[in-house]
Enzyme design. Structure first.
Site, mmCIF file in Angstrom:
data_model
loop_
_atom_site.group_PDB
_atom_site.id
_atom_site.type_symbol
_atom_site.label_atom_id
_atom_site.label_comp_id
_atom_site.label_asym_id
_atom_site.label_seq_id
_atom_site.Cartn_x
_atom_site.Cartn_y
_atom_site.Cartn_z
ATOM 1 N N ASP A 202 8.220 -4.534 -19.327
ATOM 2 C CA ASP A 202 7.584 -3.309 -18.864
ATOM 3 C C ASP A 202 8.042 -2.288 -19.897
ATOM 4 O O ASP A 202 9.186 -1.826 -19.855
ATOM 5 C CB ASP A 202 8.079 -2.933 -17.468
ATOM 6 C CG ASP A 202 7.389 -1.681 -16.964
ATOM 7 O OD1 ASP A 202 7.179 -0.760 -17.789
ATOM 8 O OD2 ASP A 202 7.045 -1.599 -15.783
ATOM 9 N N HIS A 203 7.166 -1.974 -20.848
ATOM 10 C CA HIS A 203 7.669 -1.240 -22.020
ATOM 11 C C HIS A 203 8.173 0.164 -21.670
ATOM 12 O O HIS A 203 8.886 0.780 -22.438
ATOM 13 C CB HIS A 203 6.641 -1.225 -23.165
ATOM 14 C CG HIS A 203 5.513 -0.262 -22.974
ATOM 15 N ND1 HIS A 203 4.422 -0.528 -22.190
ATOM 16 C CD2 HIS A 203 5.309 0.973 -23.477
ATOM 17 C CE1 HIS A 203 3.597 0.495 -22.228
ATOM 18 N NE2 HIS A 203 4.110 1.429 -23.004
ATOM 19 N N HIS A 265 4.788 0.350 -14.384
ATOM 20 C CA HIS A 265 5.437 1.526 -14.993
ATOM 21 C C HIS A 265 5.868 2.561 -13.943
ATOM 22 O O HIS A 265 6.995 3.033 -13.937
ATOM 23 C CB HIS A 265 4.504 2.221 -15.982
ATOM 24 C CG HIS A 265 3.995 1.335 -17.083
ATOM 25 N ND1 HIS A 265 4.722 0.297 -17.590
ATOM 26 C CD2 HIS A 265 2.830 1.344 -17.785
ATOM 27 C CE1 HIS A 265 4.034 -0.303 -18.560
ATOM 28 N NE2 HIS A 265 2.877 0.319 -18.690
HETATM 29 C C1 BG6 Z 1 -0.017 -0.109 -20.943
HETATM 30 C C2 BG6 Z 1 -1.325 -0.069 -20.198
HETATM 31 O O1 BG6 Z 1 0.932 -0.841 -20.210
HETATM 32 O O2 BG6 Z 1 0.461 1.206 -21.151
HETATM 33 C C3 BG6 Z 1 -2.329 0.779 -20.936
HETATM 34 O O3 BG6 Z 1 -1.833 -1.393 -20.065
HETATM 35 C C4 BG6 Z 1 -1.756 2.138 -21.268
HETATM 36 O O4 BG6 Z 1 -3.527 0.920 -20.173
HETATM 37 C C5 BG6 Z 1 -0.394 1.992 -21.946
HETATM 38 O O5 BG6 Z 1 -2.656 2.801 -22.144
HETATM 39 C C6 BG6 Z 1 0.258 3.332 -22.159
HETATM 40 O O6 BG6 Z 1 1.465 3.193 -22.865
HETATM 41 P P1 BG6 Z 1 2.171 4.446 -23.527
HETATM 42 O O7 BG6 Z 1 3.464 3.912 -24.031
HETATM 43 O O8 BG6 Z 1 1.250 4.909 -24.621
HETATM 44 O O9 BG6 Z 1 2.323 5.468 -22.461
#
Ligand code: BG6
Length: 510
Positions: A202-203, A265
């Protein structure tokens, strides 16, 4: 001849400030020519290499359907790194990394391709001294997880015992489609890999500002006494994006905003905001505290009012006309998939009883911003005339996850002059101003953690399943409804504002 791999003299497990170097290893990326690999994974590998954080015996091995040679993939990787890397692109650095980039062509149902993968890893052991260590990154459609996992089991690729080193697998979210499918997938993954070798990405957990939540809450004495229902009125967690669905129509239309962002997230941000202090910063202790929060989460009884979803219609963003969701390429004209989701959750614990947590996410909102806002109760007594404090709102602590990473404290101050007038002002902390060192990208940190075998920032099975327990009833309820419409470039459907108004509150305009 295989290069000699020396142990890192800087590595001292007692000092967590010192850089840690992973063991010599291979990173195998399935779906290596896809969007995620191009935009995030390959640039992150370059950045790690550029920072000297990858071991001397390291190989990046791409696996995908395209009929490419090692050279074609190296060109693709070079372009990704040049465009997407956070650190400066340097020719001599790239030349050194390019010597460790390999490509294998194959489809997921192709036994011979997986046999080749197994023998290639053995060859790399001889040529690059990777010590039998490999991490497999599944940067592929979730529907392909089972077939790839089974191939790895069949060929023994997943077995550490076979290889004499370690074997790890990295799985991108969403992990399953609902609780039942997540359970099936968890059972399969744990059958193929040892559970301690499974890393669910979950980045958001790799973002600097998200980790700063630990420091903010547990390294300071200031906030903890007021971090509870006695002082907190409500919490708002927002993840807004101005972009639409881009080129991911197939994935997105099957998934929708709640499964794409809310289930992972946003619930992770909620868990970190609400959790108790862990007894230490090990993976198990942190996961235990997050899990306790997720288990205590309750849904509102009145979903019609407190769970709102929406779909964007055409509108204007940054002076440009953008199409509605139903007019996006490859989206069925009668799709009922949501691009906006908002919900009010409760946390049934002594600390949080009665404090609503409002979560929202959406595409094609006015700007890209993620924040956690702790809204405090009003002072129990104001010894002023009512007009003196007409401009005074609730005190707020806002953690800006992105962009403009930092923290803002909003409180009342006297307006200079002879009259007594109190108005909201803000005290701002910006990472970019306070520190000279730029934050690593989330994927940089997480890929490094996988290679180091540090699972602290990765949700485990139980967390994933608990998150589906929260989301499943919402999805069931929404399945029989049509999403509200909202104009691209607005802050979502009116029903989302009505949801807060029903509680006598308003969304922040971040
Ligand atoms: C991803 C989603 O996990 O996170 C995307 O699948 C989204 O839909 C993205 O655009 C957003 O990541 P960040 O790091 O740019 O907020």
């Amino acid at each position: 001849m295989a290069p000699t791999v020396r142990s890192n003299p800087l590595r001292d497990p007692r000092d967590r400030r010192l850089p840690r170097l992973p063991d010599a290893s291979a990173l195998v990326v399935f779906g290596a020519t896809g969007d995620l690999a191009r935009k995030k994974l390959i640039p992150a590998v370059y950045d790690l290499f550029n920072r000297g954080l990858l071991p001397p015996g390291f190989v990046l091995l791409g696996f995908a359907r395209r009929d490419w040679s090692d050279g074609d993939f190296a060109d693709f990787a070079r372009e990704s790194a040049e465009k997407g890397a956070r650190t400066p692109f340097r020719e001599e650095v790239w030349d050194r990394l390019a010597g460790s980039v390999r490509f294998l062509q194959g489809s997921f149902d192709d036994d011979a391709a997986f046999d080749r993968l197994a023998s290639t890893l053995e060859d790399l052991e001889r040529s690059h001294g990777i010590g039998g260590n490999a991490a497999f990154y599944l940067s592929i459609q979730p529907s392909a997880f089972p077939v790839v996992l089974k191939q790895m089991q069949r060929t023994g690729l997943s077995s550490a015992a076979n290889s004499g080193g370690w074997r790890r697998v990295v799985i991108e979210k969403p992990f399953g489609h609902d609780l039942a499918s997540a359970r099936d997938l968890n059972a399969l993954v744990d059958d193929v890999f040892t559970p301690s070798g499974v890393y669910r990405i979950d980045h958001y957990l790799g973002k600097e500002t998200v980790q700063n939540l630990f420091a903010l809450r547990f390294a300071n004495n200031l906030y903890e006494p007021i971090w509870n229902s006695q002082f907190v009125d409500s919490v708002q967690i927002t993840m807004a994006e101005d972009v639409g669905i881009g080129t991911r129509a197939g994935f997105y239309d099957e998934t929708g905003a709640a499964r794409d962002v809310l289930q992972n997230h946003l619930l992770q941000l909620l868990a970190l905001t609400a959790m108790e202090e862990p007894v230490s910063f090990g993976p198990e202790t942190i996961r235990t505290e997050k899990l306790k929060v997720l288990r205590a989460v309750s849904l509102p009884a009145d979903l019609a009012r407190f769970a709102v979803r929406g779909q964007y219609e055409q509108g204007w963003l940054a002076g440009e006309r953008v199409p509605g969701y139903l007019d996006e390429k490859d989206i069925p004209p009668d799709s009922r998939t949501e691009t906006f989701a908002a919900v009010r959750l409760g946390i049934e614990t002594r600390r949080w009883a009665g404090v609503p947590f409002y979560l929202r996410t959406g595409k094609r909102l006015p700007r890209r911003v993620t924040e956690i806002a702790i809204v405090f109760k009003k002072a129990p007594h104001l010894p002023f005339d009512q007009t003196d404090t007409a401009e005074l709102g609730n005190n707020q602590l806002v953690i800006r996850v992105q962009p403009d990473e930092g923290v803002t404290l909003k409180f009342g101050s006297k307006v200079p002059g002879s009259a007594m007038e109190v108005r909201d002002v803000a005290m701002d902390f910006l990472f970019g101003e306070a520190f000279t060192e730029a934050s690593p990208e989330a994927y940089e940190r997480l890929i490094l953690d996988v290679l180091l075998g540090d699972a602290t920032l990765f949700p485990n099975n139980a967390e994933v399943e608990e998150s589906w327990r929260i989301i499943d009833p919402l999805e069931e309820y929404w399945a029989s409804t049509t999403p509200h419409r909202y104009r691209a470039g607005s802050w979502g459907p009116a029903a989302a504002d009505e949801m807060l108004a029903a509680d006598g509150r308003r969304w922040r305009r971040p």
